[in-house]
Design an enzyme around this catalytic site. Sequence first.
Site, PDB file in Angstrom:
ATOM      1  N   HIS A 183     -13.529  16.420  -2.514  1.00  0.00           N
ATOM      2  CA  HIS A 183     -12.859  15.347  -2.081  1.00  0.00           C
ATOM      3  C   HIS A 183     -11.567  15.912  -2.432  1.00  0.00           C
ATOM      4  CE1 HIS A 183     -10.776  11.697  -2.122  1.00  0.00           C
ATOM      5  NE2 HIS A 183     -10.847  11.544  -3.316  1.00  0.00           N
ATOM      6  N   GLU A 216     -15.206   8.974  -9.572  1.00  0.00           N
ATOM      7  CA  GLU A 216     -15.452   9.335  -7.782  1.00  0.00           C
ATOM      8  C   GLU A 216     -16.696  10.048  -7.598  1.00  0.00           C
ATOM      9  OE1 GLU A 216     -11.604   8.884  -5.253  1.00  0.00           O
ATOM     10  OE2 GLU A 216     -11.120  10.565  -6.675  1.00  0.00           O
TER      11      GLU A 216
HETATM   12 ZN   LIG Z   1      -9.086  10.318  -4.175  1.00  0.00          ZN
END
Ligand SMILES: [Zn+2]
Length: 226
Positions: free
Chosen positions: A96, A77
């Site tokens: 996040h 990510e």
């Molecule tokens: Zn996530």
Amino acid sequence: MYDTIKDRICDVCRRMWQQGWVAANDGNVSVKLEDGTFLVTPTGVSKSFITPEMIIRLDRDGQTVLEAEGGFRPSSEMKMHIRCYEVREDVGAVVHAHPPTATGFAVADIPLDDYSMIECVLSIGSVPVAPYATPSTWEVPDSIEPFLPEHDALLLQNHGALTVGKDLITAYYRMETLEQFAKITLTARLLGGAKELSRDRIDTLMDLRKNYYHVPGAHPGYKKYS
Ligand SMILES: [Zn+2]
């Protein structure tokens, strides 16, 4: 090197886990250093177990690993994080997570764009839902990019939430404010709906945000209203 920042990243990770924003290996945190390189959390480790030596340092391209102990790898990510830094010069940290109430709005595809709570207007403005994107692909950064210039907090459809800030504590506090606002909004909707602030009061708060909180730009993060 960078021991203090690594300690702060670990502290934020533990706070996220303690508050139930991440289960198992969910979530990730990154910080941009003064030389343009990045410190990022590793993939495959619970945020409750992260220690400073697990933190990875990435080069300015956001892909080349400069330092990583014990075979730890950066999260897939990170593409999403790096896009935030590419689009926003002012961003120094990205958080996040999957805080349950804010993520509930993301899963239901409902933006958090009521101007009903003073602290939220000042801190995060309106929070849109970025369209669904397949995890770990370039679809993820592409889906958030259109929203980044005007928003410091985003919901990710069917996924979670993302906040940015000039430093780690600002990005972290925005995630706290986002989850708190989501809980209050849900409660207000159960009670018949939030009463929005008047346009006069919103304008006053926007001026406060710009002049007192020194947020760059005129009205970043705010939905258009008539
Ligand atoms: Zn996530």
